[in-house]
Scaffold this active site. Structure first.
Site, PDB file in Angstrom:
ATOM      1  N   ARG A 160       0.732  -1.387   0.012  1.00  0.00           N
ATOM      2  CA  ARG A 160       0.145  -0.075  -0.030  1.00  0.00           C
ATOM      3  C   ARG A 160       0.899   1.359  -0.115  1.00  0.00           C
ATOM      4  O   ARG A 160       1.837   1.237   0.490  1.00  0.00           O
ATOM      5  CB  ARG A 160      -0.928   0.008   1.312  1.00  0.00           C
ATOM      6  CG  ARG A 160      -2.209  -0.925   1.200  1.00  0.00           C
ATOM      7  CD  ARG A 160      -3.431  -0.162   0.269  1.00  0.00           C
ATOM      8  NE  ARG A 160      -4.191  -1.197   0.178  1.00  0.00           N
ATOM      9  CZ  ARG A 160      -4.517  -2.268  -0.781  1.00  0.00           C
ATOM     10  NH1 ARG A 160      -3.457  -2.509  -1.434  1.00  0.00           N
ATOM     11  NH2 ARG A 160      -5.650  -3.035  -0.639  1.00  0.00           N
ATOM     12  N   ASP A 200       3.776   0.057  -7.096  1.00  0.00           N
ATOM     13  CA  ASP A 200       2.591  -0.516  -7.756  1.00  0.00           C
ATOM     14  C   ASP A 200       1.366   0.432  -7.237  1.00  0.00           C
ATOM     15  O   ASP A 200       0.365   0.346  -7.546  1.00  0.00           O
ATOM     16  CB  ASP A 200       2.259  -1.632  -7.702  1.00  0.00           C
ATOM     17  CG  ASP A 200       1.190  -2.211  -8.513  1.00  0.00           C
ATOM     18  OD1 ASP A 200       1.111  -1.799  -9.715  1.00  0.00           O
ATOM     19  OD2 ASP A 200       0.206  -2.775  -7.882  1.00  0.00           O
ATOM     20  N   GLU A 210      -2.924   7.718  -4.383  1.00  0.00           N
ATOM     21  CA  GLU A 210      -3.324   7.339  -5.506  1.00  0.00           C
ATOM     22  C   GLU A 210      -4.988   7.280  -6.016  1.00  0.00           C
ATOM     23  O   GLU A 210      -5.463   7.338  -7.056  1.00  0.00           O
ATOM     24  CB  GLU A 210      -2.840   5.679  -5.673  1.00  0.00           C
ATOM     25  CG  GLU A 210      -3.781   4.938  -4.956  1.00  0.00           C
ATOM     26  CD  GLU A 210      -3.328   3.258  -4.715  1.00  0.00           C
ATOM     27  OE1 GLU A 210      -2.186   3.090  -4.765  1.00  0.00           O
ATOM     28  OE2 GLU A 210      -4.063   2.461  -5.156  1.00  0.00           O
ATOM     29  N   HIS A 233      -1.452   0.501  -9.595  1.00  0.00           N
ATOM     30  CA  HIS A 233      -2.233  -0.657  -8.781  1.00  0.00           C
ATOM     31  C   HIS A 233      -2.451  -1.789  -9.667  1.00  0.00           C
ATOM     32  O   HIS A 233      -3.655  -2.285  -9.778  1.00  0.00           O
ATOM     33  CB  HIS A 233      -3.067   0.054  -8.051  1.00  0.00           C
ATOM     34  CG  HIS A 233      -3.783  -0.630  -6.810  1.00  0.00           C
ATOM     35  ND1 HIS A 233      -3.931  -0.143  -5.529  1.00  0.00           N
ATOM     36  CD2 HIS A 233      -3.641  -1.965  -6.454  1.00  0.00           C
ATOM     37  CE1 HIS A 233      -3.928  -1.023  -4.671  1.00  0.00           C
ATOM     38  NE2 HIS A 233      -3.955  -2.155  -5.062  1.00  0.00           N
TER      39      HIS A 233
END
Ligand code: NAD
Length: 332
Positions: free
Chosen positions: A235, A259, A264, A296
């Site tokens: 995360r 990622d 985000e 993500h």
């Protein structure tokens, strides 16, 4: 049961529709994210299905309950975006998909490592422009390197096994060490400072909690080897992004594969190519040649999407049939 699925994307709809042939629920897809403005769209449904960037705060949960929603089905493993205490007060059970493919996420972490290391993204562009020069593309052997795995649950343990397969020395940190990793894959559990001091690559696989928030920050970066590669498929807020930018500027951090990103929520999963990016930290991160960001997508494999759809629809059927909700999440 009537299920409203919020924040849906083209890539997942076909999986829900084909899995639902076995379940026969009534599915309504919404592109909108779930928030106080869009909550009214769920009126008349029994179940709301939410994704990682839907806002499930007390206000939204209250409105859902008032409009007759009886079950909140998350189509994610993570549940840090849900106010679980409020859901419990409102007697709104929350179910999730605890495991859909640890391989998908672990393999994406490996993809980030290999791309950053062997610079295949740069090579691809160069060769297409008939530039066959190799300068600037030098990588390192993963064999013999030390990889720090923080969190050895479902995803971290797959990742540790893959790194063992590469011939790396694997150091790990977890509040619950996995004996099988020690016995079969030579994984060595160490305290974080030992991992920071020795690792050439550090990959994060812990959930986001009050204990793990900003676990990588100025003081922990300081303890790391110069040139270390940081990989985050966990995360975003596991890393203090401001501090990461500072150490990328000094060269202390050799590369970062991300990622996930702290902020985000209003950016990832969207096509923002026609707008001016307002997030200055993300804009700065995008300027580094040694930073690779994916939005993500670590979970994004056919197997994972099929498992997400099947488990979500099974969770709803279990609820409909009054069965024990084995994938229910509780506040403690
Ligand atoms: P998991 O629950 O199987 O494993 C988490 C591990 O972290 C456990 O072994 C646990 O003991 C350990 N842990 C928890 N708190 C800790 C702490 N304070 N210090 C040290 N260890 C701690 O979870 P998983 O399925 O392996 O997923 C890990 C995380 O990956 C999820 O929480 C989620 O945030 C993230 N994730 C990302 C994607 C993606 O697409 N990028 C997809 C799925 C999951």
């Amino acid at each position: 049961m009537k299920i409203c699925i919020y924040d849906t994307h083209k890539f997942e709809r076909e999986f829900f529709l084909s899995c639902n042939e076995n379940f026969k629920h009534e599915i309504v897809f919404f592109e909108a994210r779930l928030n106080t403005q869009t909550v009214a769209m769920a009126k008349g449904a029994d179940v709301v299905c939410a994704f990682v960037n839907d806002k499930l705060n007390e206000d939204v949960l209250k409105s859902l309950q008032q409009s007759g929603i009886r079950l909140l089905a998350l189509r994610s493993a993570g549940f840090n975006h849900v106010d679980l205490k409020a859901a419990e007060r409102l007697k709104l059970p929350v179910v999730r998909v605890p495991e859909y493919s640890p391989y998908a996420v672990a393999e994406h972490a490996v993809a980030l490592i290999l791309t950053l290391n062997r610079k295949t993204h740069k090579a691809y562009n160069r060769v297409r422009e008939a530039n066959f020069n190799l300068d600037g593309l030098v990588g390192f052997d993963l064999h013999g390197k030390t990889v720090g795995v923080i969190g050895t649950g479902k995803i971290g343990s797959v990742f540790a096994r893959i790194m063992h397969g590469f011939g790396a020395r694997v150091l790990a940190y977890d509040i619950q060490p996995n004996e099988q990793l020690i016995a079969k894959y030579n994984v060595e559990y160490k305290d974080l400072p030992v991992i920071f001091k020795n690792a050439d690559i550090i990959s994060l696989h812990v959930p986001l909690t009050t204990q793990t928030k900003h676990m990588l920050n100025a003081s922990t970066f300081e303890q790391m080897k110069k040139g270390v590669m940081i990989i985050n498929t966990g995360r975003g807020a596991l890393i203090d992004t401001h501090d990461l930018i500072a150490v990328l500027k000094t060269g202390k951090i050799g590369a970062a594969g991300l990622d996930v990103y702290e902020e985000e929520e209003n950016i990832f999963f969207r096509d923002m190519s026609e707008t001016v990016l307002q997030d200055d930290m993300l804009a700065r991160l995008l300027t580094f040649p040694n930073v690779l960001i994916t939005s993500h997508q670590a979970f994004l494999t056919q197997e994972a999407l099929k498992n997400i759809a099947t488990t979500t629809l099974q969770n709803v059927t279990d609820f409909e049939q009054g069965k024990v909700l084995k994938n229910q999440v509780r506040s403690n």
